[in-house]
Write a protein that holds these residues in place. Structure first.
Motif, PDB file in Angstrom:
ATOM      1  N   MET A 328      16.689   0.496  -8.701  1.00  0.00           N
ATOM      2  CA  MET A 328      16.156  -0.233  -7.553  1.00  0.00           C
ATOM      3  C   MET A 328      16.086   0.675  -6.327  1.00  0.00           C
ATOM      4  O   MET A 328      15.060   0.725  -5.630  1.00  0.00           O
ATOM      5  CB  MET A 328      17.022  -1.451  -7.241  1.00  0.00           C
ATOM      6  N   ALA A 329      17.143   1.426  -6.072  1.00  0.00           N
ATOM      7  CA  ALA A 329      17.180   2.291  -4.895  1.00  0.00           C
ATOM      8  C   ALA A 329      16.113   3.381  -4.983  1.00  0.00           C
ATOM      9  O   ALA A 329      15.464   3.715  -3.979  1.00  0.00           O
ATOM     10  CB  ALA A 329      18.568   2.911  -4.752  1.00  0.00           C
ATOM     11  N   THR A 330      15.916   3.928  -6.169  1.00  0.00           N
ATOM     12  CA  THR A 330      14.897   4.969  -6.352  1.00  0.00           C
ATOM     13  C   THR A 330      13.506   4.420  -6.054  1.00  0.00           C
ATOM     14  O   THR A 330      12.706   5.047  -5.347  1.00  0.00           O
ATOM     15  CB  THR A 330      14.949   5.518  -7.786  1.00  0.00           C
ATOM     16  N   THR A 331      13.227   3.238  -6.592  1.00  0.00           N
ATOM     17  CA  THR A 331      11.918   2.620  -6.366  1.00  0.00           C
ATOM     18  C   THR A 331      11.711   2.299  -4.891  1.00  0.00           C
ATOM     19  O   THR A 331      10.643   2.569  -4.320  1.00  0.00           O
ATOM     20  CB  THR A 331      11.777   1.344  -7.208  1.00  0.00           C
ATOM     21  N   ARG A 332      12.723   1.733  -4.258  1.00  0.00           N
ATOM     22  CA  ARG A 332      12.607   1.365  -2.844  1.00  0.00           C
ATOM     23  C   ARG A 332      12.377   2.604  -1.979  1.00  0.00           C
ATOM     24  O   ARG A 332      11.599   2.580  -1.013  1.00  0.00           O
ATOM     25  CB  ARG A 332      13.874   0.633  -2.386  1.00  0.00           C
ATOM     26  N   GLN A 333      13.042   3.705  -2.300  1.00  0.00           N
ATOM     27  CA  GLN A 333      12.869   4.928  -1.525  1.00  0.00           C
ATOM     28  C   GLN A 333      11.443   5.448  -1.665  1.00  0.00           C
ATOM     29  O   GLN A 333      10.816   5.857  -0.675  1.00  0.00           O
ATOM     30  CB  GLN A 333      13.862   5.990  -1.986  1.00  0.00           C
ATOM     31  N   LEU A 334      10.904   5.412  -2.867  1.00  0.00           N
ATOM     32  CA  LEU A 334       9.532   5.865  -3.082  1.00  0.00           C
ATOM     33  C   LEU A 334       8.539   4.965  -2.363  1.00  0.00           C
ATOM     34  O   LEU A 334       7.545   5.439  -1.799  1.00  0.00           O
ATOM     35  CB  LEU A 334       9.228   5.905  -4.579  1.00  0.00           C
ATOM     36  N   GLN A 335       8.803   3.659  -2.360  1.00  0.00           N
ATOM     37  CA  GLN A 335       7.921   2.729  -1.665  1.00  0.00           C
ATOM     38  C   GLN A 335       7.857   3.035  -0.167  1.00  0.00           C
ATOM     39  O   GLN A 335       6.835   2.795   0.480  1.00  0.00           O
ATOM     40  CB  GLN A 335       8.392   1.289  -1.882  1.00  0.00           C
ATOM     41  N   GLY A 336       8.937   3.591   0.352  1.00  0.00           N
ATOM     42  CA  GLY A 336       8.989   3.880   1.785  1.00  0.00           C
ATOM     43  C   GLY A 336       8.229   5.128   2.197  1.00  0.00           C
ATOM     44  O   GLY A 336       7.938   5.307   3.387  1.00  0.00           O
ATOM     45  N   ILE A 337       7.891   6.004   1.239  1.00  0.00           N
ATOM     46  CA  ILE A 337       7.254   7.267   1.613  1.00  0.00           C
ATOM     47  C   ILE A 337       5.840   7.417   1.059  1.00  0.00           C
ATOM     48  O   ILE A 337       5.113   8.319   1.486  1.00  0.00           O
ATOM     49  CB  ILE A 337       8.105   8.473   1.163  1.00  0.00           C
ATOM     50  N   ILE A 338       5.426   6.553   0.145  1.00  0.00           N
ATOM     51  CA  ILE A 338       4.088   6.679  -0.443  1.00  0.00           C
ATOM     52  C   ILE A 338       3.100   5.811   0.333  1.00  0.00           C
ATOM     53  O   ILE A 338       3.349   4.619   0.549  1.00  0.00           O
ATOM     54  CB  ILE A 338       4.119   6.314  -1.938  1.00  0.00           C
ATOM     55  N   PRO A 339       1.979   6.377   0.768  1.00  0.00           N
ATOM     56  CA  PRO A 339       1.005   5.622   1.580  1.00  0.00           C
ATOM     57  C   PRO A 339       0.440   4.418   0.833  1.00  0.00           C
ATOM     58  O   PRO A 339       0.263   4.452  -0.388  1.00  0.00           O
ATOM     59  CB  PRO A 339      -0.101   6.659   1.853  1.00  0.00           C
ATOM     60  N   GLU A 340       0.149   3.352   1.584  1.00  0.00           N
ATOM     61  CA  GLU A 340      -0.448   2.129   1.043  1.00  0.00           C
ATOM     62  C   GLU A 340       0.348   1.585  -0.137  1.00  0.00           C
ATOM     63  O   GLU A 340      -0.198   1.017  -1.082  1.00  0.00           O
ATOM     64  CB  GLU A 340      -1.902   2.369   0.625  1.00  0.00           C
ATOM     65  N   SER A 341       1.665   1.771  -0.082  1.00  0.00           N
ATOM     66  CA  SER A 341       2.514   1.334  -1.191  1.00  0.00           C
ATOM     67  C   SER A 341       2.365  -0.164  -1.431  1.00  0.00           C
ATOM     68  O   SER A 341       2.487  -0.974  -0.513  1.00  0.00           O
ATOM     69  CB  SER A 341       3.975   1.666  -0.893  1.00  0.00           C
ATOM     70  N   HIS A 342       2.076  -0.536  -2.666  1.00  0.00           N
ATOM     71  CA  HIS A 342       1.891  -1.944  -3.008  1.00  0.00           C
ATOM     72  C   HIS A 342       2.618  -2.233  -4.319  1.00  0.00           C
ATOM     73  O   HIS A 342       3.770  -2.621  -4.301  1.00  0.00           O
ATOM     74  CB  HIS A 342       0.401  -2.273  -3.107  1.00  0.00           C
ATOM     75  N   TYR A 343       1.941  -2.008  -5.452  1.00  0.00           N
ATOM     76  CA  TYR A 343       2.649  -2.077  -6.728  1.00  0.00           C
ATOM     77  C   TYR A 343       2.890  -0.648  -7.182  1.00  0.00           C
ATOM     78  O   TYR A 343       1.970   0.067  -7.545  1.00  0.00           O
ATOM     79  CB  TYR A 343       1.863  -2.860  -7.779  1.00  0.00           C
ATOM     80  N   LEU A 344       4.145  -0.232  -7.148  1.00  0.00           N
ATOM     81  CA  LEU A 344       4.526   1.139  -7.428  1.00  0.00           C
ATOM     82  C   LEU A 344       5.486   1.180  -8.603  1.00  0.00           C
ATOM     83  O   LEU A 344       6.395   0.345  -8.708  1.00  0.00           O
ATOM     84  CB  LEU A 344       5.162   1.756  -6.183  1.00  0.00           C
ATOM     85  N   ARG A 345       5.287   2.144  -9.488  1.00  0.00           N
ATOM     86  CA  ARG A 345       6.223   2.306 -10.602  1.00  0.00           C
ATOM     87  C   ARG A 345       6.328   3.778 -10.985  1.00  0.00           C
ATOM     88  O   ARG A 345       5.394   4.556 -10.800  1.00  0.00           O
ATOM     89  CB  ARG A 345       5.783   1.496 -11.815  1.00  0.00           C
ATOM     90  N   ILE A 346       7.470   4.144 -11.508  1.00  0.00           N
ATOM     91  CA  ILE A 346       7.663   5.472 -12.096  1.00  0.00           C
ATOM     92  C   ILE A 346       7.089   5.386 -13.504  1.00  0.00           C
ATOM     93  O   ILE A 346       7.601   4.647 -14.346  1.00  0.00           O
ATOM     94  CB  ILE A 346       9.150   5.863 -12.130  1.00  0.00           C
ATOM     95  N   ASN A 347       6.014   6.120 -13.770  1.00  0.00           N
ATOM     96  CA  ASN A 347       5.356   5.947 -15.064  1.00  0.00           C
ATOM     97  C   ASN A 347       5.720   7.027 -16.080  1.00  0.00           C
ATOM     98  O   ASN A 347       5.377   6.909 -17.251  1.00  0.00           O
ATOM     99  CB  ASN A 347       3.826   5.874 -14.897  1.00  0.00           C
ATOM    100  N   SER A 348       6.447   8.085 -15.662  1.00  0.00           N
ATOM    101  CA  SER A 348       7.001   9.042 -16.617  1.00  0.00           C
ATOM    102  C   SER A 348       8.123   9.807 -15.933  1.00  0.00           C
ATOM    103  O   SER A 348       8.156   9.923 -14.703  1.00  0.00           O
ATOM    104  CB  SER A 348       5.929  10.007 -17.141  1.00  0.00           C
TER     105      SER A 348
END
Length: 650
Positions: A328-348
């Motif tokens: 959860m923390a990893t995903t939330r951190q990425l959501q905070g730095i990626i532009p136009e973050s909406h549905y975000l996932r680590i895909n590999s």
């Protein structure tokens, strides 16, 4: 890594990006017609390479490009499978990439659900630069075997895909294959009473499903409590509309399964199921508004393939409730730095967890890939790099009341500008599917041309509970009746709310959505200026007769209740009272072209106004719509809406 705007512009030989950014006009339709410029970006297990699928020319086939992770500007190693087309790929080991391939082998369909393509598995060794194609037609990868970099498990359906049983329960045969030699070893041969098998991280079978013909029941088996023998643990009547889906198991207590099930409730929840006791345990998560759609597995599939870390549901967006705090923390951190973050996932992710690729998609992002490697975040590229965020449309989740009081969820794609707008209702296909609008190319293309787009989750749509789904057919098929009211009432709601102009309404749909458009064209209380019907079912009986003899149980009630009792467009041809644009693929296997042919004859007989566009070589599905198909589709739609959709156009 600039495979972005430069590549897309070079594909089309169009105006520069600078002029596009400054323009107030809609994008050229060529932009929307492009297939994904890049997709399927994945990092290798050792983190040393990044591979992606790329379409290098506007009408070309996809190729795989492999880059060093620490130098995305380097000259890549390229893989082309001509004359076969690469559909997707997956890392099998540090140096070997697996591929799904297809090839067009016929010019005409051979019947319902008998298309013009055949499919193969293949692999390429990026170190030795050698490709190997495996000879089993229709094979599907079942398991990468993370702890064995030389072998995989694949399966296929013996005798093809012709079965009376639900696809999820058709028996498959399973083989282990040596990636170097191509030699295969039979693991088990599926049969009707036990034919769908799942394997754990080490390739051990742990779950199987089958069908008891005599009792009319689906049956689940497990080999967790006794690895040498299958044990039955659950049965569900084929007449039940409830869901029972085993999604995974607790990797600390493997006898505790995670199951999506109604268990007597309207909404699907996530449950524990103890296979030792043969009974449900704790209800882990359930909502009162929408179903639990899936579970989320750990982002590191090489080390934690079987670890369930969250539960997924969908409403205004696809959302995850995490059980694992680090994920959860990893995903939330990425959501905070990626532009136009909406549905975000680590895909590999690499085996050591240090390198990963991230995918983000949303209303103002058609889909963008990023690489996190050596502590540095790099944008790899976008599926549609010509489309700028500021020129894309906002998407809102709304709810409105149908005329009988039912609440209808919907998605509204809103053009840049001030309302009221001309409006298009775009019902999804199916009809019994779950739709979540995150980024929809058709809706965005229409909004870019000034139309507000409503995508209603009319009765029959899944994801909103058992009653909402079954209300489309349990008391008689509602196609053309209440299901149609749901769409019309949504458009009238937009008018009441000031979003849409009441004399500038139209319907566009594909498959069942095309059927709904044909029904709309002949309604007495007409609210539309025109309809556009793509791949439309025009004759209910002809469509259901393709598979009537395969139906039984709940699927029989669903399909026959829907198509036998609902309005059939071909029988209403004399009542059509607005212009119609028909669009159909010439090799559509799901709704064969005969539907369009017979409906056109009925329109001609009754002197009705319509236009017809055939997409030569296009099947029913979006992955068979190539650049020229999509360009023809979009140009036909926009031209028709502007010029032929009622007096003065829409």
């Amino acid at each position: 890594m600039e495979i972005l705007k430069r590549l897309a512009v070079s594909l089309l030989f169009l105006c520069s990006l600078e002029s596009v950014s400054a323009a107030v006009e809609p994008y050229p339709l060529d932009y929307w017609a492009l297939r994904d410029v890049i997709s399927n970006v994945e990092v290798s297990p050792d983190g040393k390479h990044v591979a992606l699928l790329k379409i290098p020319t506007k009408d070309g086939d996809p190729i795989i490009e492999v880059y060093p992770s620490d130098d995305l500007d380097a000259e890549p190693y390229r893989v082309n499978s001509h004359p076969m087309e690469i559909q997707g790929f997956f890392w099998l080991s540090n140096d070997v990439i697996g591929m799904n391939l297809r090839q067009k082998v016929r010019d005409r369909i051979e019947g319902f659900n008998e298309g013009v393509y055949e499919y193969l598995l293949a692999s390429v060794d990026i170190k030795r630069k050698k490709m190997k194609k495996y000879d089993q037609l229709g094979a599907e990868l079942e398991h990468v075997l993370p702890n064995n970099d030389r072998r995989i498990i694949f399966s296929y359906i013996p005798g093809g895909d012709k079965s009376r049983l639900n696809k999820a329960f058709r028996p498959r045969t399973y083989y282990e294959m040596d990636l170097k030699s191509g030699a295969k070893k039979l693991i088990l041969r599926g049969k009707l009473d036990m034919g769908q098998v799942e394997f754990d991280i080490d390739g051990n079978p742990w779950l199987a499903r089958g069908f008891d013909v005599g009792k009319g029941e689906y049956v689940w088996y497990q080999r967790v409590t006794n690895s040498g023998k299958w044990q039955e643990f659950y049965r569900l009547s084929e007449d039940s509309f409830e869901t029972f889906e085993v999604e995974g198991f607790d990797d600390r207590q493997p006898h505790i399964f995670y199951v999506r099930a109604n268990q007597g409730d309207d909404k699907i929840g996530l449950w524990e199921y103890d296979v030792r006791k043969g009974d449900f345990g704790e209800l882990i998560y359930r909502r009162s508004d929408v179903d639990v759609a899936a579970v989320r597995f750990h982002s590191n599939e090489w080390k934690n393939r079987d670890s369930v870390v969250g539960v997924v549901y969908a409403k205004d967006n696809i959302k995850v409730e995490y059980f694992d705090e680090l994920e959860m923390a990893t995903t939330r951190q990425l959501q905070g730095i990626i532009p136009e973050s909406h549905y975000l996932r680590i895909n590999s992710r690499s085996r050591d967890g240090a390198s990963l690729t991230i995918y983000n998609v949303g209303p103002r992002d058609p889909g963008t890939y990023y690489l996190l490697h050596a502590g540095k975040l790099t944008k790899v590229g976008s599926r549609q790099p010509l489309l700028e965020p500021e020129n894309l449309a906002e998407v809102r989740y709304i709810e409105y009341q149908a005329r009988d009081g039912r609440t209808i969820p919907a998605y509204l794609t809103i053009p840049n500008g001030k309302p009221p707008f001309p409006a298009i209702v775009m019902p999804h296909g199916g009809p019994f599917v779950s739709e979540v609008v995150v980024y929809d190319e058709w809706a965005q293309m229409l909004a870019n041309n000034g139309y507000i787009v409503l995508q209603p989750q009319y009765r029959g749509s899944k994801g909103f509970g058992l009653e909402h789904y079954t209300s489309a057919f349990v008391n008689g098929g509602q196609g053309g009746y209440k299901m149609q009211d749901d769409k019309d009432d949504g458009m009238l709601y937009l008018v009441d709310q000031g979003w849409a102009e009441k004399d500038r309404l139209a319907m566009f749909g594909w498959s069942y959505g095309g059927y709904a458009a044909l029904v709309a064209a002949a309604r007495d209380d007409q609210i539309y200026q025109c309809v556009i019907a793509g791949a439309a079912v025009s004759d209910n009986q002809m469509q259901v007769n393709y598979y009537r003899d395969r139906l039984r149980g709940a699927s029989k009630i669903e399909q026959l209740g829907m198509w036998d009792d609902s309005v059939s467009p071909i029988e209403q041809a004399a009542n059509v009272n607005v212009p119609v644009l028909l669009i159909h693929g010439s090799v559509d296997q799901r709704v064969p072209p005969e539907h369009a042919e017979r409906y056109r004859k009925a329109l001609d007989k009754n002197g009705q106004v319509y236009k017809y566009v055939e997409l030569d070589g296009a099947d029913h599905f979006s992955n068979t719509l190539f650049y020229e198909h999509q360009k023809t589709l979009y140009e036909s739609m926009i031209s028709y809406l502007a010029s032929d959709c009622g007096e003065g156009g829409l």
